[in-house]
Design a protein around this motif. Structure first.
Motif, PDB file in Angstrom:
ATOM      1  N   ALA A 188       0.832  -1.204   0.000  1.00 55.53           N
ATOM      2  CA  ALA A 188       0.000   0.000   0.000  1.00 55.53           C
ATOM      3  C   ALA A 188       0.867   1.255   0.000  1.00 55.53           C
ATOM      4  N   ASP A 189       0.308   2.341  -0.494  1.00 52.66           N
ATOM      5  CA  ASP A 189       1.049   3.601  -0.520  1.00 52.66           C
ATOM      6  C   ASP A 189       0.792   4.441   0.716  1.00 52.66           C
ATOM      7  N   GLN A 190       0.078   3.908   1.674  1.00 47.56           N
ATOM      8  CA  GLN A 190      -0.185   4.620   2.915  1.00 47.56           C
ATOM      9  C   GLN A 190       0.205   3.713   4.073  1.00 47.56           C
ATOM     10  N   VAL A 191       0.681   4.305   5.144  1.00 46.35           N
ATOM     11  CA  VAL A 191       1.108   3.542   6.312  1.00 46.35           C
ATOM     12  C   VAL A 191       0.323   4.088   7.494  1.00 46.35           C
ATOM     13  N   ASP A 192      -0.735   3.400   7.837  1.00 48.67           N
ATOM     14  CA  ASP A 192      -1.581   3.876   8.918  1.00 48.67           C
ATOM     15  C   ASP A 192      -2.008   2.697   9.778  1.00 48.67           C
ATOM     16  N   TRP A 193      -2.669   2.987  10.872  1.00 51.68           N
ATOM     17  CA  TRP A 193      -3.029   1.955  11.835  1.00 51.68           C
ATOM     18  C   TRP A 193      -3.874   0.850  11.221  1.00 51.68           C
ATOM     19  N   ASP A 194      -4.650   1.171  10.209  1.00 55.62           N
ATOM     20  CA  ASP A 194      -5.541   0.179   9.629  1.00 55.62           C
ATOM     21  C   ASP A 194      -4.965  -0.479   8.377  1.00 55.62           C
ATOM     22  N   LEU A 195      -3.686  -0.282   8.122  1.00 52.94           N
ATOM     23  CA  LEU A 195      -3.049  -0.881   6.946  1.00 52.94           C
ATOM     24  C   LEU A 195      -1.759  -1.622   7.336  1.00 52.94           C
ATOM     25  N   PRO A 196      -1.872  -2.732   8.060  1.00 53.60           N
ATOM     26  CA  PRO A 196      -0.661  -3.480   8.410  1.00 53.60           C
ATOM     27  C   PRO A 196      -0.140  -4.344   7.257  1.00 53.60           C
ATOM     28  N   ARG A 197      -0.757  -4.219   6.093  1.00 56.55           N
ATOM     29  CA  ARG A 197      -0.361  -5.012   4.919  1.00 56.55           C
ATOM     30  C   ARG A 197       1.133  -4.895   4.630  1.00 56.55           C
ATOM     31  N   ASN A 198       1.661  -3.683   4.676  1.00 56.22           N
ATOM     32  CA  ASN A 198       3.072  -3.501   4.352  1.00 56.22           C
ATOM     33  C   ASN A 198       3.980  -4.210   5.357  1.00 56.22           C
ATOM     34  N   LEU A 199       3.567  -4.252   6.611  1.00 50.85           N
ATOM     35  CA  LEU A 199       4.361  -4.965   7.615  1.00 50.85           C
ATOM     36  C   LEU A 199       4.461  -6.441   7.248  1.00 50.85           C
ATOM     37  N   GLY A 200       3.358  -7.008   6.775  1.00 52.99           N
ATOM     38  CA  GLY A 200       3.377  -8.407   6.346  1.00 52.99           C
ATOM     39  C   GLY A 200       4.173  -8.610   5.075  1.00 52.99           C
ATOM     40  N   ALA A 201       3.986  -7.722   4.105  1.00 52.78           N
ATOM     41  CA  ALA A 201       4.692  -7.858   2.825  1.00 52.78           C
ATOM     42  C   ALA A 201       6.197  -7.710   3.006  1.00 52.78           C
ATOM     43  N   ILE A 202       6.603  -6.747   3.800  1.00 52.35           N
ATOM     44  CA  ILE A 202       8.039  -6.534   4.021  1.00 52.35           C
ATOM     45  C   ILE A 202       8.636  -7.683   4.825  1.00 52.35           C
ATOM     46  N   ARG A 203       7.891  -8.183   5.791  1.00 45.03           N
ATOM     47  CA  ARG A 203       8.388  -9.332   6.567  1.00 45.03           C
ATOM     48  C   ARG A 203       8.518 -10.553   5.673  1.00 45.03           C
ATOM     49  N   TYR A 204       7.569 -10.738   4.767  1.00 47.11           N
ATOM     50  CA  TYR A 204       7.621 -11.845   3.810  1.00 47.11           C
ATOM     51  C   TYR A 204       8.900 -11.754   2.974  1.00 47.11           C
ATOM     52  N   VAL A 261       7.306 -13.356  -4.964  1.00 47.95           N
ATOM     53  CA  VAL A 261       8.402 -12.555  -4.410  1.00 47.95           C
ATOM     54  C   VAL A 261       8.716 -11.391  -5.348  1.00 47.95           C
ATOM     55  N   ALA A 262       8.810 -11.683  -6.639  1.00 49.96           N
ATOM     56  CA  ALA A 262       9.121 -10.637  -7.624  1.00 49.96           C
ATOM     57  C   ALA A 262       8.034  -9.574  -7.652  1.00 49.96           C
ATOM     58  N   SER A 263       6.779  -9.983  -7.545  1.00 45.42           N
ATOM     59  CA  SER A 263       5.667  -9.036  -7.558  1.00 45.42           C
ATOM     60  C   SER A 263       5.690  -8.136  -6.326  1.00 45.42           C
ATOM     61  N   VAL A 264       5.874  -8.730  -5.151  1.00 49.24           N
ATOM     62  CA  VAL A 264       5.917  -7.937  -3.915  1.00 49.24           C
ATOM     63  C   VAL A 264       7.104  -6.974  -3.964  1.00 49.24           C
ATOM     64  N   ARG A 265       8.244  -7.465  -4.425  1.00 52.11           N
ATOM     65  CA  ARG A 265       9.439  -6.616  -4.517  1.00 52.11           C
ATOM     66  C   ARG A 265       9.201  -5.452  -5.483  1.00 52.11           C
ATOM     67  N   ALA A 266       8.606  -5.735  -6.653  1.00 55.72           N
ATOM     68  CA  ALA A 266       8.336  -4.677  -7.641  1.00 55.72           C
ATOM     69  C   ALA A 266       7.366  -3.644  -7.093  1.00 55.72           C
ATOM     70  N   GLN A 267       6.325  -4.103  -6.384  1.00 53.11           N
ATOM     71  CA  GLN A 267       5.363  -3.164  -5.826  1.00 53.11           C
ATOM     72  C   GLN A 267       5.979  -2.350  -4.692  1.00 53.11           C
ATOM     73  N   LEU A 268       6.818  -2.970  -3.876  1.00 53.47           N
ATOM     74  CA  LEU A 268       7.492  -2.229  -2.806  1.00 53.47           C
ATOM     75  C   LEU A 268       8.399  -1.161  -3.403  1.00 53.47           C
TER      76      LEU A 268
END
Length: 175
Positions: A100-116, A134-141
Protein backbone atom coordinates in the motif's frame (compact mmCIF):
# COMPACT_ATOMS: atom_id res chain seq x y z
CA UNK A 1 9.79 -17.00 24.37
CA UNK A 2 8.25 -20.47 24.14
CA UNK A 3 5.06 -19.31 25.85
CA UNK A 4 4.76 -16.33 23.50
CA UNK A 5 5.32 -18.48 20.41
CA UNK A 6 2.73 -20.99 21.65
CA UNK A 7 0.27 -18.13 22.16
CA UNK A 8 0.97 -16.80 18.65
CA UNK A 9 0.35 -20.26 17.18
CA UNK A 10 -2.95 -20.52 19.08
CA UNK A 11 -3.97 -17.05 17.90
CA UNK A 12 -3.21 -17.98 14.29
CA UNK A 13 -5.20 -21.19 14.65
CA UNK A 14 -8.13 -19.12 15.92
CA UNK A 15 -7.81 -16.84 12.87
CA UNK A 16 -7.89 -19.85 10.58
CA UNK A 17 -10.99 -21.18 12.35
CA UNK A 18 -12.88 -18.01 11.38
CA UNK A 19 -13.15 -16.99 7.73
CA UNK A 20 -13.53 -13.29 8.45
CA UNK A 21 -13.43 -10.73 11.23
CA UNK A 22 -15.65 -11.09 14.28
CA UNK A 23 -17.18 -7.65 14.58
CA UNK A 24 -18.93 -6.99 17.90
CA UNK A 25 -22.04 -4.86 18.29
CA UNK A 26 -20.69 -1.48 19.32
CA UNK A 27 -23.89 0.47 18.70
CA UNK A 28 -23.91 1.69 22.29
CA UNK A 29 -20.70 3.64 21.63
CA UNK A 30 -20.55 6.90 19.73
CA UNK A 31 -16.99 6.66 18.48
CA UNK A 32 -17.59 4.29 15.60
CA UNK A 33 -16.16 0.82 15.26
CA UNK A 34 -12.56 1.82 14.55
CA UNK A 35 -11.84 -1.09 12.30
CA UNK A 36 -10.18 -0.84 8.93
CA UNK A 37 -13.36 -1.58 7.01
CA UNK A 38 -14.86 1.66 8.35
CA UNK A 39 -11.88 3.61 7.02
CA UNK A 40 -12.30 2.40 3.44
CA UNK A 41 -10.07 -0.68 3.53
CA UNK A 42 -12.29 -3.70 2.89
CA UNK A 43 -9.21 -5.93 3.03
CA UNK A 44 -8.20 -4.99 6.59
CA UNK A 45 -8.78 -8.53 7.86
CA UNK A 46 -6.55 -9.94 5.11
CA UNK A 47 -3.88 -7.33 5.94
CA UNK A 48 -3.81 -8.56 9.54
CA UNK A 49 -3.78 -12.23 8.54
CA UNK A 50 -0.89 -11.60 6.15
CA UNK A 51 1.18 -9.89 8.82
CA UNK A 52 0.53 -12.62 11.39
CA UNK A 53 1.36 -15.44 8.97
CA UNK A 54 4.50 -13.73 7.66
CA UNK A 55 5.82 -13.16 11.18
CA UNK A 56 5.10 -16.73 12.19
CA UNK A 57 6.76 -18.11 9.06
CA UNK A 58 9.81 -15.91 9.62
CA UNK A 59 9.98 -17.04 13.24
CA UNK A 60 9.33 -20.76 12.81
CA UNK A 61 10.09 -21.63 9.19
CA UNK A 62 6.87 -23.68 9.26
CA UNK A 63 5.58 -24.15 5.70
CA UNK A 64 2.00 -23.87 6.94
CA UNK A 65 2.53 -20.21 7.79
CA UNK A 66 4.29 -19.55 4.49
CA UNK A 67 1.28 -21.01 2.67
CA UNK A 68 -1.03 -18.76 4.69
CA UNK A 69 1.10 -15.66 4.01
CA UNK A 70 1.26 -16.36 0.29
CA UNK A 71 -2.49 -17.03 0.15
CA UNK A 72 -3.11 -13.65 1.80
CA UNK A 73 -0.71 -11.90 -0.59
CA UNK A 74 -2.51 -13.44 -3.56
CA UNK A 75 -5.77 -11.87 -2.38
CA UNK A 76 -4.19 -8.55 -3.37
CA UNK A 77 -4.32 -9.24 -7.07
CA UNK A 78 -3.80 -5.86 -8.75
CA UNK A 79 -1.24 -6.09 -11.54
CA UNK A 80 2.15 -4.64 -10.62
CA UNK A 81 1.77 -1.83 -13.19
CA UNK A 82 -1.37 -0.63 -11.36
CA UNK A 83 0.58 -0.20 -8.15
CA UNK A 84 3.38 2.15 -7.11
CA UNK A 85 3.31 5.36 -9.16
CA UNK A 86 -0.14 4.48 -10.55
CA UNK A 87 -1.54 4.80 -7.02
CA UNK A 88 -0.95 8.54 -7.16
CA UNK A 89 -3.91 8.84 -9.51
CA UNK A 90 -6.11 6.45 -7.58
CA UNK A 91 -5.74 7.63 -3.96
CA UNK A 92 -7.89 4.62 -3.16
CA UNK A 93 -7.42 3.00 0.23
CA UNK A 94 -9.00 -0.16 -1.14
CA UNK A 95 -6.51 -0.91 -3.88
CA UNK A 96 -5.68 -4.55 -4.35
CA UNK A 97 -1.93 -3.88 -4.38
CA UNK A 98 0.30 -6.12 -2.31
CA UNK A 99 2.09 -3.03 -0.99
CA UNK A 100 0.00 0.00 0.00
CA UNK A 101 1.05 3.60 -0.52
CA UNK A 102 -0.19 4.62 2.91
CA UNK A 103 1.11 3.54 6.31
CA UNK A 104 -1.58 3.88 8.92
CA UNK A 105 -3.03 1.95 11.84
CA UNK A 106 -5.54 0.18 9.63
CA UNK A 107 -3.05 -0.88 6.95
CA UNK A 108 -0.66 -3.48 8.41
CA UNK A 109 -0.36 -5.01 4.92
CA UNK A 110 3.07 -3.50 4.35
CA UNK A 111 4.36 -4.96 7.62
CA UNK A 112 3.38 -8.41 6.35
CA UNK A 113 4.69 -7.86 2.83
CA UNK A 114 8.04 -6.53 4.02
CA UNK A 115 8.39 -9.33 6.57
CA UNK A 116 7.62 -11.84 3.81
CA UNK A 117 10.45 -10.38 1.73
CA UNK A 118 12.96 -9.91 4.56
CA UNK A 119 12.54 -13.41 5.99
CA UNK A 120 14.46 -14.77 2.98
CA UNK A 121 17.78 -13.83 4.51
CA UNK A 122 16.95 -15.82 7.61
CA UNK A 123 16.07 -18.94 5.64
CA UNK A 124 19.50 -19.32 4.07
CA UNK A 125 20.07 -20.70 0.58
CA UNK A 126 16.86 -22.73 0.48
CA UNK A 127 14.03 -20.36 -0.42
CA UNK A 128 10.63 -22.08 -0.47
CA UNK A 129 8.72 -18.92 -1.46
CA UNK A 130 6.95 -18.58 -4.81
CA UNK A 131 9.50 -16.72 -7.00
CA UNK A 132 6.79 -14.94 -9.04
CA UNK A 133 5.08 -13.72 -5.87
CA UNK A 134 8.40 -12.55 -4.41
CA UNK A 135 9.12 -10.64 -7.62
CA UNK A 136 5.67 -9.04 -7.56
CA UNK A 137 5.92 -7.94 -3.92
CA UNK A 138 9.44 -6.62 -4.52
CA UNK A 139 8.34 -4.68 -7.64
CA UNK A 140 5.36 -3.16 -5.83
CA UNK A 141 7.49 -2.23 -2.81
CA UNK A 142 9.99 -0.54 -5.11
CA UNK A 143 7.17 1.30 -6.90
CA UNK A 144 5.63 2.51 -3.65
CA UNK A 145 9.03 3.62 -2.32
CA UNK A 146 9.61 5.62 -5.49
CA UNK A 147 6.10 7.10 -5.24
CA UNK A 148 6.61 8.16 -1.62
CA UNK A 149 9.96 9.70 -2.51
CA UNK A 150 8.45 11.60 -5.43
CA UNK A 151 5.61 12.86 -3.23
CA UNK A 152 8.03 14.04 -0.57
CA UNK A 153 10.24 15.75 -3.17
CA UNK A 154 7.25 17.59 -4.66
CA UNK A 155 5.71 18.63 -1.33
CA UNK A 156 6.92 21.95 0.13
CA UNK A 157 7.06 20.34 3.57
CA UNK A 158 8.56 17.06 2.37
CA UNK A 159 5.48 15.03 3.26
CA UNK A 160 5.30 11.62 1.54
CA UNK A 161 1.51 11.70 1.68
CA UNK A 162 1.30 14.23 -1.15
CA UNK A 163 -2.22 15.58 -1.68
CA UNK A 164 -3.69 12.98 0.64
CA UNK A 165 -4.76 14.75 3.83
CA UNK A 166 -7.07 13.41 6.51
CA UNK A 167 -7.59 13.40 10.22
CA UNK A 168 -4.48 11.89 11.82
CA UNK A 169 -2.23 12.38 8.80
CA UNK A 170 0.61 13.61 11.05
CA UNK A 171 0.74 10.16 12.63
CA UNK A 172 0.86 8.56 9.22
CA UNK A 173 3.73 10.83 8.19
CA UNK A 174 5.61 9.94 11.38
CA UNK A 175 5.18 6.23 10.71
Amino acid sequence: ADALLAAARRAHAALEAHAGPEIPDLSAFGTGRYIGEDEGNSRHDVDCRLWAAAELWATTGDAHFLTAAEAALRRFDAPDEACGAALEKALDRDTACRVADQVDWDLPRNLGAIRYLSARAERGADDPRDPALVASVRAQLQGVAELLGARAAADPYGRPTGKHTKWGVNGEIAR
